[in-house]
Design a protein around this motif. Structure first.
Motif, short mmCIF file in Angstrom:
data_model
loop_
_atom_site.label_atom_id
_atom_site.label_comp_id
_atom_site.label_asym_id
_atom_site.label_seq_id
_atom_site.Cartn_x
_atom_site.Cartn_y
_atom_site.Cartn_z
N ASN A 144 -6.01 -10.65 -5.40
CA ASN A 144 -6.83 -10.93 -4.09
C ASN A 144 -8.30 -10.60 -4.07
O ASN A 144 -8.98 -11.12 -3.83
CB ASN A 144 -6.03 -10.47 -3.10
CG ASN A 144 -4.73 -11.47 -2.55
OD1 ASN A 144 -4.62 -12.45 -3.16
ND2 ASN A 144 -3.94 -10.95 -1.84
N THR A 158 -2.60 -20.09 -0.42
CA THR A 158 -1.05 -20.31 -0.18
C THR A 158 -0.50 -19.40 0.61
O THR A 158 0.35 -19.53 1.10
CB THR A 158 -0.51 -20.20 -1.73
OG1 THR A 158 -0.76 -18.63 -2.01
CG2 THR A 158 -1.24 -21.12 -2.92
N TYR A 213 -11.11 -12.60 -3.59
CA TYR A 213 -11.75 -12.93 -2.41
C TYR A 213 -12.72 -11.83 -1.88
O TYR A 213 -13.57 -12.02 -0.99
CB TYR A 213 -10.69 -12.87 -1.26
CG TYR A 213 -9.54 -13.89 -1.38
CD1 TYR A 213 -8.32 -13.41 -1.68
CD2 TYR A 213 -9.74 -15.27 -1.61
CE1 TYR A 213 -7.07 -14.47 -1.95
CE2 TYR A 213 -8.94 -16.05 -1.71
CZ TYR A 213 -7.56 -15.69 -2.01
OH TYR A 213 -6.36 -16.70 -2.25
N GLN A 265 0.85 -12.81 0.18
CA GLN A 265 1.38 -11.85 1.37
C GLN A 265 2.95 -11.77 1.10
O GLN A 265 3.53 -10.75 1.60
CB GLN A 265 0.67 -12.21 2.49
CG GLN A 265 -0.64 -11.69 2.47
CD GLN A 265 -1.65 -11.85 3.83
OE1 GLN A 265 -1.15 -12.98 4.38
NE2 GLN A 265 -2.71 -11.42 3.94
N1 LIG Z 1 -8.99 -8.17 -0.83
C1 LIG Z 1 -9.24 -9.05 -0.27
N2 LIG Z 1 -10.49 -9.32 0.30
C2 LIG Z 1 -10.81 -10.41 1.47
N3 LIG Z 1 -9.66 -10.97 1.87
C3 LIG Z 1 -8.72 -11.17 1.33
C4 LIG Z 1 -8.20 -10.18 0.15
N4 LIG Z 1 -6.85 -10.15 0.10
C5 LIG Z 1 -6.52 -11.30 0.62
N5 LIG Z 1 -7.37 -11.88 1.54
C6 LIG Z 1 -7.26 -12.98 2.49
O1 LIG Z 1 -5.97 -13.05 2.91
C7 LIG Z 1 -5.55 -14.43 2.29
C8 LIG Z 1 -4.08 -14.23 1.94
O2 LIG Z 1 -3.94 -13.80 0.56
P1 LIG Z 1 -2.56 -14.06 -0.22
O3 LIG Z 1 -1.32 -14.14 0.75
O4 LIG Z 1 -2.66 -13.30 -1.35
O5 LIG Z 1 -2.72 -15.61 -0.59
P2 LIG Z 1 -3.45 -16.31 -1.41
O6 LIG Z 1 -3.97 -15.38 -2.35
O7 LIG Z 1 -2.64 -17.38 -1.92
O8 LIG Z 1 -4.52 -16.99 -0.52
C9 LIG Z 1 -6.42 -15.02 1.36
O9 LIG Z 1 -6.44 -16.30 1.33
C10 LIG Z 1 -7.77 -14.31 1.65
O10 LIG Z 1 -8.31 -14.97 2.52
#
Ligand SMILES: Nc1ncnc2c1ncn2[C@@H]1O[C@H](COP(=O)(O)OP(=O)(O)O)[C@@H](O)[C@H]1O
Ligand SMILES: [Mg+2]
Length: 357
Positions: free
Chosen positions: A268, A312, A272, A316
């Motif tokens: 992640n 997706t 992100y 989480q």
């Molecule tokens: N380290 C991070 N920094 C910024 N945003 C994050 C981070 N980790 C997760 N996110 C946000 O949380 C959302 C959910 O993450 P996750 O459940 O892993 O789903 P996915 O990776 O499939 O999008 C991501 O789509 C992103 O918007």
């Protein structure tokens, strides 16, 4: 109850007295007039339960005869008989390995004491042999157990090796498929799946290389996992991925859950946290009280905006599911500008807190 006794004494009268006295007790008594012929009789009659030997004799003395008998394998116990009220000689006889000593008298009163000493010596010898047999049995059982345990550990290591190899193969197939797929979404999903398979494969690698199949050194496991993640991330996106882990052991299934969580959270941060480029991603593991540890995954990126669209949201869900397995407390540290997730969790199941010995 002694059955056959060898009585060695240079006094013919006493020899007869003892033989008759023990005969009344239904004890067979072989006689010898000196040490040498006594030793010869002992070599001939393997079923002699016990030897009684006079201390003062011409030729081989009682002590010398005693020492010769004690040098034989599986020798019967020896009782020393002496006419002299000489405690120094008695002590010397006991030091030389006599089971007991009896002071004799010409009237033969001592035969009652001798008989009691014979019974005590035979009983002590039987207890000693029973104890030796029991100890030998325990030793054998322990050796059998250790051999079985070693074989089991070998088998477990072999199984882990094969599972690790199979998972490695699956992750390579997934990577091939991801590279071959025309759709970017499919490629992304497959590479996410590859990362998850690798996280599990690494635990089996750890188990394969450790002597203890009940426990995984999480710090070493995370080091290998982080190395895998660095290697599998394109364009060095994870070059600033660091790990600071204390040496902590955990049950294998708990290690898998931790690995899955680290894989999701690091991926992640990679995807992100730094939309414009790359940045520091830090994984830390510290002990947090009896049987628990604190895992922190953080970056200095844009931070998790719960309103932001999820691709997706699978990550989480996986983190929550693994958290349940670990009886974890998952906390998003809002104080931190970037993303900081702190997870306090169990290192093993309660019932496994004292793994079986
Ligand atoms: N380290 C991070 N920094 C910024 N945003 C994050 C981070 N980790 C997760 N996110 C946000 O949380 C959302 C959910 O993450 P996750 O459940 O892993 O789903 P996915 O990776 O499939 O999008 C991501 O789509 C992103 O918007
Ligand atoms: Mg994710």
């Amino acid at each position: 109850m002694p059955r056959k006794v060898l009585y060695i004494d240079d006094d013919a009268g006493l020899r007869t007295l003892v033989q008759r006295g023990l005969g009344r007790e239904k004890i067979e008594c072989l006689l010898a007039a000196d040490g040498e012929s006594g030793l010869a009789l002992l070599a001939e009659h393997k079923d002699i339960d016990i030897v009684a030997v006079d201390l003062y004799m011409p030729g081989l003395s009682g002590i010398e005869t005693l020492e010769r008998i004690n040098a034989m394998p599986d020798h019967p116990p020896v009782i020393v008989v002496t006419g002299a009220q000489d405690s120094r000689m008695a002590v010397a006889a006991l030091k030389a390995g006599a089971f007991d000593y009896v002071v004799k008298d010409v009237q033969g009163e001592f035969i009652y004491l001798l008989n009691a000493a014979l019974h005590a010596a035979v009983q002590a010898m039987r207890n000693h042999r029973a104890k030796e047999a029991a100890e030998a049995e325990v030793r054998e059982a322990r050796d059998r157990f250790e051999a079985l345990a070693a074989e089991r550990a070998l088998l477990m290591r072999e199984v882990n090796h094969r599972v690790g190899n199979s998972l490695q193969l699956i992750s390579s197939l997934l990577t091939l498929q991801s590279n071959a797929s025309g759709s970017e979404d499919v490629a992304k999903a497959l590479s996410a799946a590859t990362g998850r398979v690798l996280a599990v494969a690494q635990v089996h690698r750890r188990l394969y290389t450790s002597d203890d199949v009940q426990s995984v050194a999480i710090d070493q496991y995370l080091e290998a996992l982080v190395e895998d993640l660095r290697r599998s991330s394109e364009g060095g996106g994870l070059s600033q991925l660091t790990l600071d882990a204390e040496p902590i052991g955990a049950a294998p299934d708990h290690a898998v859950a931790v690995g899955m969580i680290v894989n999701e959270l690091v991926t992640n941060s990679l995807k992100y946290a730094y939309p414009a480029g790359k940045g520091s991603i830090r994984v830390a593991l510290k002990t947090a009280g009896e049987g628990r540890a604190l895992l922190t995954v953080e970056d200095d990126g844009i931070g998790i905006d719960s309103a932001a669209p999820k691709s997706t949201g699978l990550g989480q869900r996986i983190v929550r599911a693994m958290g349940d397995k670990l009886r974890a407390n998952i906390e998003h540290d809002k104080e931190h500008a970037g993303a900081r997730i702190k997870i306090t969790f169990d290192l093993r199941n309660e019932k496994m807190s004292h793994p079986p010995a």
